[in-house]
Every structure is written in structure tokens, then in C-alpha cells.
Write a protein that holds these residues in place. Structure first.
Motif, PDB file in Angstrom:
ATOM      1  N   TRP A   9       4.021  17.738  38.106  1.00  0.00           N
ATOM      2  CA  TRP A   9       3.989  18.889  37.209  1.00  0.00           C
ATOM      3  C   TRP A   9       4.893  18.671  36.010  1.00  0.00           C
ATOM      4  O   TRP A   9       4.756  19.336  34.999  1.00  0.00           O
ATOM      5  CB  TRP A   9       4.371  20.171  37.950  1.00  0.00           C
ATOM      6  CG  TRP A   9       3.202  20.779  38.636  1.00  0.00           C
ATOM      7  CD1 TRP A   9       2.799  20.562  39.916  1.00  0.00           C
ATOM      8  CD2 TRP A   9       2.232  21.668  38.074  1.00  0.00           C
ATOM      9  NE1 TRP A   9       1.659  21.259  40.194  1.00  0.00           N
ATOM     10  CE2 TRP A   9       1.282  21.951  39.079  1.00  0.00           C
ATOM     11  CE3 TRP A   9       2.064  22.259  36.808  1.00  0.00           C
ATOM     12  CZ2 TRP A   9       0.190  22.785  38.873  1.00  0.00           C
ATOM     13  CZ3 TRP A   9       0.971  23.096  36.606  1.00  0.00           C
ATOM     14  CH2 TRP A   9       0.052  23.349  37.617  1.00  0.00           C
ATOM     15  N   SER A  11       4.873  15.973  34.331  1.00  0.00           N
ATOM     16  CA  SER A  11       4.165  15.098  33.389  1.00  0.00           C
ATOM     17  C   SER A  11       3.288  15.932  32.468  1.00  0.00           C
ATOM     18  O   SER A  11       2.456  16.711  32.936  1.00  0.00           O
ATOM     19  CB  SER A  11       3.328  14.082  34.169  1.00  0.00           C
ATOM     20  OG  SER A  11       2.039  13.956  33.592  1.00  0.00           O
ATOM     21  N   PRO A  12       3.456  15.794  31.139  1.00  0.00           N
ATOM     22  CA  PRO A  12       2.683  16.609  30.201  1.00  0.00           C
ATOM     23  C   PRO A  12       1.178  16.468  30.393  1.00  0.00           C
ATOM     24  O   PRO A  12       0.457  17.462  30.355  1.00  0.00           O
ATOM     25  CB  PRO A  12       3.113  16.071  28.833  1.00  0.00           C
ATOM     26  CG  PRO A  12       4.443  15.471  29.048  1.00  0.00           C
ATOM     27  CD  PRO A  12       4.437  14.936  30.449  1.00  0.00           C
ATOM     28  N   PHE A  15       0.103  18.322  33.546  1.00  0.00           N
ATOM     29  CA  PHE A  15       0.192  19.766  33.325  1.00  0.00           C
ATOM     30  C   PHE A  15      -0.946  20.247  32.437  1.00  0.00           C
ATOM     31  O   PHE A  15      -1.548  21.295  32.696  1.00  0.00           O
ATOM     32  CB  PHE A  15       1.534  20.149  32.690  1.00  0.00           C
ATOM     33  CG  PHE A  15       1.637  21.619  32.415  1.00  0.00           C
ATOM     34  CD1 PHE A  15       2.042  22.491  33.406  1.00  0.00           C
ATOM     35  CD2 PHE A  15       1.281  22.138  31.175  1.00  0.00           C
ATOM     36  CE1 PHE A  15       2.097  23.854  33.172  1.00  0.00           C
ATOM     37  CE2 PHE A  15       1.329  23.500  30.936  1.00  0.00           C
ATOM     38  CZ  PHE A  15       1.742  24.348  31.938  1.00  0.00           C
ATOM     39  N   TYR A  16      -1.243  19.465  31.390  1.00  0.00           N
ATOM     40  CA  TYR A  16      -2.305  19.874  30.471  1.00  0.00           C
ATOM     41  C   TYR A  16      -3.636  20.024  31.200  1.00  0.00           C
ATOM     42  O   TYR A  16      -4.343  21.018  31.024  1.00  0.00           O
ATOM     43  CB  TYR A  16      -2.431  18.877  29.315  1.00  0.00           C
ATOM     44  CG  TYR A  16      -3.320  19.378  28.207  1.00  0.00           C
ATOM     45  CD1 TYR A  16      -2.790  20.096  27.142  1.00  0.00           C
ATOM     46  CD2 TYR A  16      -4.686  19.172  28.236  1.00  0.00           C
ATOM     47  CE1 TYR A  16      -3.599  20.585  26.145  1.00  0.00           C
ATOM     48  CE2 TYR A  16      -5.512  19.657  27.236  1.00  0.00           C
ATOM     49  CZ  TYR A  16      -4.958  20.365  26.189  1.00  0.00           C
ATOM     50  OH  TYR A  16      -5.767  20.863  25.207  1.00  0.00           O
ATOM     51  N   LYS A  88      10.986  17.168  29.825  1.00  0.00           N
ATOM     52  CA  LYS A  88      10.555  17.737  28.536  1.00  0.00           C
ATOM     53  C   LYS A  88       9.729  18.997  28.739  1.00  0.00           C
ATOM     54  O   LYS A  88       9.810  19.942  27.974  1.00  0.00           O
ATOM     55  CB  LYS A  88       9.724  16.702  27.767  1.00  0.00           C
ATOM     56  CG  LYS A  88      10.561  15.658  27.063  1.00  0.00           C
ATOM     57  CD  LYS A  88       9.684  14.744  26.214  1.00  0.00           C
ATOM     58  CE  LYS A  88       9.172  13.588  27.021  1.00  0.00           C
ATOM     59  NZ  LYS A  88       8.260  12.701  26.291  1.00  0.00           N
ATOM     60  N   LEU A  89       8.903  18.986  29.814  1.00  0.00           N
ATOM     61  CA  LEU A  89       8.026  20.121  30.071  1.00  0.00           C
ATOM     62  C   LEU A  89       8.831  21.409  30.295  1.00  0.00           C
ATOM     63  O   LEU A  89       8.388  22.494  29.919  1.00  0.00           O
ATOM     64  CB  LEU A  89       7.152  19.828  31.294  1.00  0.00           C
ATOM     65  CG  LEU A  89       6.004  20.797  31.540  1.00  0.00           C
ATOM     66  CD1 LEU A  89       4.984  20.699  30.420  1.00  0.00           C
ATOM     67  CD2 LEU A  89       5.353  20.520  32.876  1.00  0.00           C
ATOM     68  N   MET A 225       1.786  26.781  25.859  1.00  0.00           N
ATOM     69  CA  MET A 225       2.348  25.485  26.253  1.00  0.00           C
ATOM     70  C   MET A 225       1.378  24.351  25.964  1.00  0.00           C
ATOM     71  O   MET A 225       1.785  23.266  25.549  1.00  0.00           O
ATOM     72  CB  MET A 225       2.704  25.498  27.742  1.00  0.00           C
ATOM     73  CG  MET A 225       3.969  26.279  28.059  1.00  0.00           C
ATOM     74  SD  MET A 225       4.315  26.293  29.824  1.00  0.00           S
ATOM     75  CE  MET A 225       4.781  24.591  30.105  1.00  0.00           C
ATOM     76  N   ARG A 226       0.071  24.607  26.183  1.00  0.00           N
ATOM     77  CA  ARG A 226      -0.920  23.552  25.956  1.00  0.00           C
ATOM     78  C   ARG A 226      -0.952  23.138  24.491  1.00  0.00           C
ATOM     79  O   ARG A 226      -1.025  21.952  24.168  1.00  0.00           O
ATOM     80  CB  ARG A 226      -2.300  24.032  26.410  1.00  0.00           C
ATOM     81  CG  ARG A 226      -2.445  24.025  27.914  1.00  0.00           C
ATOM     82  CD  ARG A 226      -3.585  24.904  28.381  1.00  0.00           C
ATOM     83  NE  ARG A 226      -4.879  24.437  27.914  1.00  0.00           N
ATOM     84  CZ  ARG A 226      -5.530  23.410  28.453  1.00  0.00           C
ATOM     85  NH1 ARG A 226      -5.010  22.777  29.459  1.00  0.00           N
ATOM     86  NH2 ARG A 226      -6.695  23.051  27.982  1.00  0.00           N
ATOM     87  N   LEU A 229       2.231  21.186  23.718  1.00  0.00           N
ATOM     88  CA  LEU A 229       2.178  19.832  24.287  1.00  0.00           C
ATOM     89  C   LEU A 229       1.334  18.910  23.413  1.00  0.00           C
ATOM     90  O   LEU A 229       1.706  17.757  23.178  1.00  0.00           O
ATOM     91  CB  LEU A 229       1.606  19.872  25.707  1.00  0.00           C
ATOM     92  CG  LEU A 229       2.587  20.344  26.784  1.00  0.00           C
ATOM     93  CD1 LEU A 229       1.883  20.468  28.118  1.00  0.00           C
ATOM     94  CD2 LEU A 229       3.752  19.367  26.903  1.00  0.00           C
ATOM     95  N   GLU A 233       2.987  15.663  21.883  1.00  0.00           N
ATOM     96  CA  GLU A 233       2.525  14.402  22.457  1.00  0.00           C
ATOM     97  C   GLU A 233       1.494  13.711  21.569  1.00  0.00           C
ATOM     98  O   GLU A 233       0.945  12.678  21.962  1.00  0.00           O
ATOM     99  CB  GLU A 233       1.913  14.644  23.842  1.00  0.00           C
ATOM    100  CG  GLU A 233       2.878  15.226  24.858  1.00  0.00           C
ATOM    101  CD  GLU A 233       3.978  14.245  25.256  1.00  0.00           C
ATOM    102  OE1 GLU A 233       3.659  13.084  25.539  1.00  0.00           O
ATOM    103  OE2 GLU A 233       5.157  14.654  25.257  1.00  0.00           O
TER     104      GLU A 233
END
Lengths: 251, 59
Positions: A9, A11-12, A15-16, A88-89, A225-226, A229, A233
Motif C-alpha cells: 500500500w 507503493s504509489p 495504491f493507484y 511518500k504515500l 490522491m490519485r 500521485l 510520479e
């Protein structure tokens, strides 16, 4: 205990993709729960024997106030995770949840003020519960401002996390303010140890509205958040592929 | 059972109509704002990106 989920979770990319699967369900659940809870509270719940129909403001006021405090506790939790593990998340979650928390505090304060006029005869009193909620709003605004003022991403993350963790001391003050000080504010509607002091027809729609507010928060937080990210990223392979897909879908 | 005898009763809320409806109106408007802001933000981000890419292709 298996801790791989914790790192997954974090990891971006993971999670995405996971949040993309949860998002439509959260949106559906929040629309249904808010619709049922608020209409039930507005039209079907019986009027209060002392406050009459003005008590119906509870179905906006209590969920917003509960959520405003829960979001702050979440901010402090993600702050600790960010400070210790430098994930980072966690910073993305903290920074994207803060504005939603601030808006929920505004809803709680304004609906409370409107409720106060017919019930206490005043929109605002400098009472412990109201003042500690106003401090909660200032804490949220402080975290948002701090994040925008610091340009270095790591320093901003550390600053916001520290402020979130320190400010969490205000949460028990809000919770116990109605017991520690003489106050006009009524005590808690729900507790773990006692039956609600309301009939089922009153507290059940309140519970549904509370759940609706939490699902709403989950949906808005995931959407924010998406996007953040993708911004942070962009340049990595998965984010650029996703951005290309989104751009192609628009044409 | 519905708690009101008539639709007018429902709107006036026993003289508390102005308070109840303004609290609900403001609360729901702010919730809608929270839902719409990230959608607008996403559209602006993608608009910026596609504009920049078009410009780079022309150079």
C-alpha cells in the motif's frame, strides 16, 4: 504477522490501481447512504420533544463534526508513518486529506451556529466545545499553509507531519470539552458503553448519515490522491502510461 | 411514518424552516464543492498537459 500489505500500500503504483477499483464503490455507497440517511432524518424521524424540528440539523452537524475529528486523527497517523518510514504515500494522504478536514470543520461550525440560534438564542458562544473546534479549523489551515509555503518537498512533508502530530492533542480536548467545562453544548450522541438516549427512529438515520459521510470522505480522498500521485510520479513508466491513457480517452 | 401532516408543514418545519433548510443547503453545497474540486483540478491538469504536448510537436 504478514507485513507485505503495508509495503504494497506504500507503493504509489499499487495504491493507484487499488484505489481505482475501490473508488466507484465508495461513490455508490456514499450517494446511497447520504440519500437514505438525510431524507430519513429530514422527513421521517420524529421531531424532538424539546427542540422540535430544529434538531434535524443533527444529521448534517454530527457526521461533519465526527468526520472532521477522524480526519485529523488520520492526519496525525499518516504524519507518524511519514516521519518514521519516510513513505511518500503517507505525505500524499496527509496533504490531500487536510483540505477535506478543513471543509468538514467549516460544515460542523456553520451548521452548529445555525442550530445554536433557535436552541440557545445565539449563533456563537465562546464555549469550550465551539472554541476547540475553531482551533481544529486553524490547525487544518496551518497545515495547508505550511505545505504551500515550503517548496522543498521533503521539508514540507516533515513540517506538515510534525504540525499534524503535535496538534492531535486538541482532539481529546474537543471530545471531553463537554464534560470538563460547563457548556451549553449537549453531550455526545453516541457512546460505546450506553444505548443512545434517542429512539431508534432518530439515531438509525444518524448512523447511516455518519457512514455516508465517511464513504464520501474516502471517495474524495482517493480522487485527490490519485491526481496528486500522477503529478508527483509523472516521468515514471506507470504514471506516464496512465496519463497517456487519460489523454487519449479525452479526444 | 412521515413526520409531517402536509408538504407545507415539511417546508416550515414548525417555524424552524429557515434554520433547518439553510443548514442543509450550506452543508450540501460545501459537500458538492468538495466533490467537484478534484474533478475540475484533474481536467485542468490534463488540459495543461495536452496543450504543452501540442506545442512541443509544433516546435
Amino acid at each position: 504477522m504478514n507485513w507485505t500489505w503495508f509495503y504494497k500500500w506504500g507503493s504509489p503504483k499499487w495504491f493507484y490501481s487499488m484505489s481505482g477499483k475501490f473508488l466507484p464503490w465508495l461513490v455508490t455507497a456514499s450517494v446511497l447512504l447520504l440519500g437514505i440517511g438525510l431524507i430519513w432524518g429530514l422527513a421521517f424521524a420524529p421531531p424532538d420533544y424539546q427542540q422540535g424540528n430544529s434538531f434535524r440539523i443533527i444529521y448534517i452537524h454530527v457526521p461533519a463534526a465526527l468526520l472532521a475529528q477522524s480526519i485529523y486523527i488520520m492526519l496525525a497517523g499518516t504524519g507518524i508513518i511519514g516521519l518514521i518510514w519516510k513513505i511518500k504515500l503517507a505525505d500524499v494522504a496527509l496533504r490531500q486529506a487536510a483540505p477535506i478536514g478543513a471543509w468538514m470543520t467549516v460544515i460542523a461550525l456553520t451548521s452548529g451556529a445555525i442550530w445554536g440560534k433557535p436552541t440557545w438564542g445565539a449563533y456563537w458562544v465562546w464555549d469550550a466545545r465551539l472554541t476547540s473546534m475553531l482551533i481544529l479549523l486553524f490547525l487544518y489551515l496551518g497545515i495547508i499553509a505550511l505545505g504551500q509555503a515550503i517548496t522543498n518537498r521533503d521539508s514540507a512533508a516533515r513540517g506538515c507531519a510534525l504540525l499534524a502530530v503535535v496538534g492531535v492533542v486538541n482532539i481529546p480536548i474537543i471530545k471531553y470539552s463537554v464534560e470538563w467545562w460547563n457548556t451549553l453544548h449537549q453531550p455526545a450522541s453516541f457512546s460505546y458503553s450506553h444505548q443512545p438516549a434517542m429512539p431508534t427512529q432518530m439515531w438509525l438515520p444518524l448512523l447511516i448519515a455518519v457512514l455516508g459521510f465517511y464513504c464520501f470522505f474516502g471517495a474524495v480522498l482517493f480522487a485527490r490522491m490519485r491526481l496528486e500521485l500522477l503529478r508527483r510520479e509523472s516521468g515514471s513508466r506507470w504514471a506516464d502510461a496512465e496519463i497517456a491513457r487519460l489523454l487519449k480517452d479525452r479526444i | 411514518m412521515i413526520a409531517f401532516a402536509s408538504f407545507t408543514d415539511f417546508l416550515t418545519m414548525g417555524n424552524h424552516g429557515a434554520y433547518v433548510w439553510s443548514a442543509y443547503g450550506l452543508g450540501l453545497a460545501l459537500m458538492a464543492l468538495n466533490a467537484i474540486l478534484p474533478l475540475l483540478e484533474k481536467r485542468r491538469y490534463l488540459d495543461d498537459l495536452s496543450r504543452r504536448r501540442r506545442r512541443e510537436r509544433l516546435l
